[in-house]
Design an enzyme around this catalytic site. Sequence first.
Site, PDB file in Angstrom:
ATOM      1  N   TYR A  55       0.828  -1.199   0.000  1.00 61.47           N
ATOM      2  CA  TYR A  55       0.000   0.000   0.000  1.00 61.47           C
ATOM      3  C   TYR A  55       0.868   1.258   0.000  1.00 61.47           C
ATOM      4  O   TYR A  55       1.534   1.589   0.983  1.00 61.47           O
ATOM      5  CB  TYR A  55      -0.928   0.019   1.212  1.00 61.47           C
ATOM      6  N   HIS A 126       0.238 -11.871   0.943  1.00 65.47           N
ATOM      7  CA  HIS A 126      -0.696 -10.995   0.223  1.00 65.47           C
ATOM      8  C   HIS A 126      -1.272 -11.667  -1.023  1.00 65.47           C
ATOM      9  O   HIS A 126      -2.457 -11.527  -1.336  1.00 65.47           O
ATOM     10  CB  HIS A 126       0.019  -9.693  -0.142  1.00 65.47           C
ATOM     11  N   SER A 205     -13.327  -5.063   1.471  1.00 63.89           N
ATOM     12  CA  SER A 205     -14.304  -4.414   0.577  1.00 63.89           C
ATOM     13  C   SER A 205     -15.730  -4.883   0.851  1.00 63.89           C
ATOM     14  O   SER A 205     -16.473  -5.215  -0.073  1.00 63.89           O
ATOM     15  CB  SER A 205     -13.937  -4.652  -0.895  1.00 63.89           C
ATOM     16  N   GLY A 208     -18.409  -3.249  -1.246  1.00 62.94           N
ATOM     17  CA  GLY A 208     -18.363  -3.347  -2.704  1.00 62.94           C
ATOM     18  C   GLY A 208     -17.543  -2.242  -3.347  1.00 62.94           C
ATOM     19  O   GLY A 208     -17.919  -1.717  -4.396  1.00 62.94           O
ATOM     20  N   ARG A 209     -16.423  -1.871  -2.721  1.00 64.45           N
ATOM     21  CA  ARG A 209     -15.534  -0.820  -3.238  1.00 64.45           C
ATOM     22  C   ARG A 209     -16.283   0.488  -3.475  1.00 64.45           C
ATOM     23  O   ARG A 209     -16.037   1.209  -4.432  1.00 64.45           O
ATOM     24  CB  ARG A 209     -14.832  -1.292  -4.513  1.00 64.45           C
TER      25      ARG A 209
END
Length: 340
Positions: A55, A126, A205, A208-209
């Site tokens: 990130y 990841h 999420s 749903g983003r």
Amino acid sequence: MHTCSIGLFSVSAVGLGCMNFCHGYGSGATPQQAQAVLHAALEAGVTLFDTAALYGFGASESLVGPILQPHRDRIVLASKGGMAGVRGADGVLRRVIDGSPQALRQNCEDSLRRLGTDVIDLYYLHRWDPRVPIEESVGAMARLVQEGKVRALGLSEVGVDTLRRAHREHPIAALQSEYSLWTRNAELGTLAACRELGIAYVAFSPLGRGFLPGQLQDVTQLLASDMRSSMPRFAPETYARNLQLLAPMQVLAAQAGCSLAELAIAWVLHQGEHVVALPGTTRVDHLLEDVRGGSIQLSPTVLAGLDALFQPQAIAGDRYGLQAQREVDTEKYAFEQTGR
């Protein structure tokens, strides 16, 4: 807000994903905004904070580490390795998936330094690197546990077979994968396997983003740096079809006496006591809304209505493009490749 178990840890049922601060969704947050969200989360009782080497190519870890350091004795700090920024001969940082023991050790050492801590509570692979047997990657991570650099292990975006193989090598405390009303691949097997094996399912999420809260109406305004601009579901024509799901969802939210975001979080947590919701945000008001969703009880009627409305065949578009699909070991992708 109730709690969930992740290995030996007890965490808030709603955690905070720290990707949004500097990665994935365009402009991100200023350090002041990120600090405000982190402090609000601590005050609201959030005890699971999740970041990764990827990130912002380490920027998220460097940002959250100093802020969370005074609270280390009362939170669970999670990060991820095996997918990080590697600087090429041209000097440019690029995302590289590397599950080799050497890379995982280096990723972990780098994360410890950026986070300013001696130990990472929950350390994820990841992405599974198909060039490296999962047993070899997990074995290397297990050595980090033995050395006291990591307390518990997790995996991200793997299917049932990979999960079981990894768990035989070393106990896996958590599987982190996308799960929401809009993305229900978990129900093809991993959700049940986690329940069987005593593994927490950390649903990233869960909103749903940004689709499920209903505030993102015009996807043509997404920045080119926003990962959603390349996702099939967020293509303008496809997204317009998906928006038709929100009006009937709003009716169900009204029945439950909550917002769309609260409803989406509550639905995820109703899918099992081993499920943790991991939303991310750059805004305090959205964080508090997410946390409220962790305390909402849904009636059987509302749950049945949501299940019927968001059947997978009702969703237009894949969640990832072809390249990103190849990087995840999901049951859907495995089925498409093998026909099993």
